[in-house]
Design a protein around this motif. Structure first.
Motif, mmCIF file in Angstrom:
data_model
loop_
_atom_site.group_PDB
_atom_site.id
_atom_site.type_symbol
_atom_site.label_atom_id
_atom_site.label_comp_id
_atom_site.label_asym_id
_atom_site.label_seq_id
_atom_site.Cartn_x
_atom_site.Cartn_y
_atom_site.Cartn_z
ATOM 1 N N GLY A 228 35.119 -145.354 82.012
ATOM 2 C CA GLY A 228 35.949 -145.830 80.909
ATOM 3 C C GLY A 228 36.565 -147.187 81.207
ATOM 4 O O GLY A 228 37.270 -147.356 82.199
ATOM 5 N N LEU A 229 36.306 -148.158 80.333
ATOM 6 C CA LEU A 229 36.794 -149.523 80.552
ATOM 7 C C LEU A 229 37.676 -150.044 79.429
ATOM 8 O O LEU A 229 38.361 -151.047 79.600
ATOM 9 N N GLN A 230 37.656 -149.372 78.291
ATOM 10 C CA GLN A 230 38.538 -149.756 77.190
ATOM 11 C C GLN A 230 39.009 -148.479 76.490
ATOM 12 O O GLN A 230 38.191 -147.722 75.967
ATOM 13 N N SER A 231 40.320 -148.244 76.476
ATOM 14 C CA SER A 231 40.885 -147.069 75.808
ATOM 15 C C SER A 231 42.021 -147.508 74.896
ATOM 16 O O SER A 231 42.897 -148.275 75.308
ATOM 17 N N HIS A 232 41.996 -147.026 73.675
ATOM 18 C CA HIS A 232 42.995 -147.402 72.677
ATOM 19 C C HIS A 232 43.637 -146.141 72.086
ATOM 20 O O HIS A 232 42.969 -145.134 71.852
ATOM 21 N N ASN A 233 44.953 -146.190 71.853
ATOM 22 C CA ASN A 233 45.683 -145.225 71.016
ATOM 23 C C ASN A 233 45.686 -143.794 71.535
ATOM 24 O O ASN A 233 45.844 -142.861 70.754
ATOM 25 N N HIS A 234 45.535 -143.597 72.849
ATOM 26 C CA HIS A 234 45.549 -142.229 73.359
ATOM 27 C C HIS A 234 46.961 -141.659 73.467
ATOM 28 O O HIS A 234 47.136 -140.445 73.482
ATOM 29 N N ARG A 235 47.980 -142.487 73.583
ATOM 30 C CA ARG A 235 49.385 -142.066 73.602
ATOM 31 C C ARG A 235 49.686 -141.067 74.722
ATOM 32 O O ARG A 235 50.409 -140.091 74.529
ATOM 33 N N PHE A 236 49.115 -141.299 75.893
ATOM 34 C CA PHE A 236 49.450 -140.480 77.050
ATOM 35 C C PHE A 236 50.810 -140.911 77.592
ATOM 36 O O PHE A 236 51.207 -142.057 77.442
ATOM 37 N N PRO A 237 51.541 -140.010 78.253
ATOM 38 C CA PRO A 237 52.855 -140.370 78.801
ATOM 39 C C PRO A 237 52.722 -141.380 79.935
ATOM 40 O O PRO A 237 51.660 -141.502 80.555
ATOM 41 N N PRO A 238 53.806 -142.095 80.257
ATOM 42 C CA PRO A 238 53.735 -143.160 81.274
ATOM 43 C C PRO A 238 53.257 -142.678 82.635
ATOM 44 O O PRO A 238 52.566 -143.397 83.342
ATOM 45 N N HIS A 239 53.630 -141.442 83.037
ATOM 46 C CA HIS A 239 53.238 -140.929 84.346
ATOM 47 C C HIS A 239 52.080 -139.945 84.222
ATOM 48 O O HIS A 239 51.995 -138.960 84.963
ATOM 49 N N ASN A 240 51.167 -140.235 83.321
ATOM 50 C CA ASN A 240 50.014 -139.382 83.060
ATOM 51 C C ASN A 240 49.160 -139.187 84.312
ATOM 52 O O ASN A 240 48.897 -140.122 85.059
ATOM 53 N N LYS A 241 48.696 -137.929 84.507
ATOM 54 C CA LYS A 241 47.802 -137.614 85.624
ATOM 55 C C LYS A 241 46.333 -137.598 85.214
ATOM 56 O O LYS A 241 45.452 -137.668 86.063
ATOM 57 N N ALA A 242 46.070 -137.454 83.910
ATOM 58 C CA ALA A 242 44.682 -137.285 83.458
ATOM 59 C C ALA A 242 43.945 -138.616 83.480
ATOM 60 O O ALA A 242 44.324 -139.560 82.811
#
Length: 464
Positions: A228-242
């Motif tokens: 994955g090189l470009q991701s938009h609008n996923h809205r994961f939290p700042p300390h995301n582990k995924a």
């Protein structure tokens, strides 16, 4: 009361919040089984404490179900492909899985980095998704990126990394999906303004970290991995582990699902009800089901090619068939990632009307918009609960050749002052995890045209 405690245990479980603990139980030669621990158990590192209310937990499940539906029925530009299967040396594999938000996270090793001391790969947590078929990880150099609490995968440093040129015979997608001059993928979730990810498809080594304390691993080289090189609008939290997706779905456009690439054609799970219990997930031969109570129904294709569908022919409530007939055409998806069952709108209307009629015989009528208390969950159909009432019906899903009988604690969310029917109306029919508890489900992807779903009632939990 015991009923409420059981119900709440189910509800907490069904936030897509199982934890695969790093205790491996060997049940025979070449068999790896992982223990499941409820994330809200005091034994879990994700134990959230006691500050959140029961109703707040239920409402989070409802929101998670709505988000899941948006994820599973996207507009996608992935193309159909043919892929090589990986080789296998053992009959069963497993991964360490933990809970984050509304997701199962599977811990896997990616790449080859000798002679670094310690593990020769880098460990990442990927969202374990039975509704997606492509496996991808966020790579170094991404822009824009998902927020991630660890460094992105440094693919350029991995000795097992192999780029695939655009248009090469090994590329499982078409030139339209190329990322620059390389084989590429592009996934758009929901609609053109929703979350999306694109990047390259590469060959890499994937390692299952089945039991890091014992050094028990199984590696698969030449795995088709999305970078994955470009991701938009996923809205994961700042300390995301995924860091990406581990695709366990049936299939679809793009790379093959992980079970096909590692040549494991069977997996099973059993969802338990108590936060003080543990259960098992089997991948490989250990997932085979036999016994007098085991029933089966063929898998079929549906509108989402990654999902597992069955032929739902009718629904009964309290043993009374609703005779839904053609209203159920198009198949019914089975999904552990959706906490709550969704019924297509016209089917939901019939089911709702029957529940209203059923409770009316006891003088119980649904809350109206003006009479609904603020401490009642956001389900569409809720009733005031008379003191001591416990006359709850079962709900049976009649599949082709097999019946799934859901006990009342898998149909209703019950509190001191309310009874809610734990179902949602939507654009499709999907049986979620709430209605799957205390059954073992096994997906055999070699039997039949597409595969066969086996299931049987089981006391899934054991003392944790």
């Amino acid at each position: 009361m015991a009923f409420m405690e059981t119900l709440l245990s189910l509800i907490l479980l069904l936030s897509s919040a199982l934890l695969l603990h790093s205790i491996v139980v060997h049940e025979g030669p070449k068999s790896i089984t992982l223990s499941l621990i409820h994330p809200f158990s005091v034994h879990s590192p994700f134990y959230p404490g006691k500050n959140i209310t029961d109703v707040e937990k239920i409402n989070l499940l409802i929101q998670a179900t709505e988000s899941r539906m948006q994820h599973l029925f996207p507009t996608t530009t992935m193309r159909r492909q043919g892929s090589r299967n990986g080789s296998s040396k053992i009959d069963d594999i497993g991964t360490l899985v933990e809970f984050s938000g509304a997701y199962y996270l599977a811990k896997v090793g990616i790449g080859s980095f000798p002679p670094v001391p310690g593990p020769k790969w880098m460990s990442y947590l990927l969202i374990m998704d039975t509704g997606s078929h492509i496996t991808w990880v966020q790579c170094e150099g991404c822009d824009p990126c998902l927020p991630l609490s660890q460094p992105n995968f440094p693919y350029r440093l991995s000795q097992s990394y192999r780029a695939i040129p655009c248009g090469h015979q090994d590329c499982p997608t078409t030139r339209e999906d190329c990322f620059g001059s390389f084989c590429g993928f592009k996934i758009i979730y929901w609609d053109i303004s929703g979350p999306s990810t694109k990047g390259t498809i590469v060959r890499e080594t994937l390692t299952f970290l089945s039991d890091s304390s014992r050094g028990l691993t199984e590696s698969y080289p030449n795995f088709f991995l999305g970078c994955g090189l470009q991701s938009h609008n996923h809205r994961f939290p700042p300390h995301n582990k995924a860091a990406g997706i581990l695709g366990l779905g049936l299939g679809g456009h793009g790379t093959s699902p992980i079970w096909k690439q590692v040549d494991k054609k069977r997996f099973s799970y059993c969802l338990f009800i108590s936060i003080q219990a543990s259960s098992k997930l089997h991948i490989g031969e250990g997932a085979r089901m036999v016994g007098p109570q085991v029933v089966s129904t063929p898998l079929m294709r549906g509108s989402n090619p990654s999902l597992y569908y069955v032929d739902l022919q009718d629904i009964s409530i309290a043993s009374f068939p609703l005779r839904l007939g053609r209203s159920l055409s198009g198949g019914c998806a089975i999904d552990t990632g959706a906490p709550i069952t969704i019924l297509v709108s016209n089917v939901y209307a019939h089911v709702r009307a029957f529940f209203v009629q059923y409770f009316a015989q006891f003088g119980i009528h649904p809350y109206g918009s003006g009479s609904r208390p603020g401490d009642v969950p956001y389900f569409d159909l809720c009733f005031p609960r008379p003191y001591g009432f416990n006359r709850f019906p079962t709900m049976t899903f009649h599949f082709r050749g097999a019946n799934l009988v859901v006990q009342p604690n898998g149909v209703f969310a019950v509190g001191g002052n309310y009874i809610c029917v734990a179902l949602r109306s939507g654009a499709t029919t999907m049986i979620g995890a709430f209605q799957q508890t205390n059954y073992r489900f096994s997906y055999d992807l070699e039997l039949g045209d597409i595969g066969t779903l086996f299931f049987a009632p089981e006391n899934c939990g054991a003392s944790a």
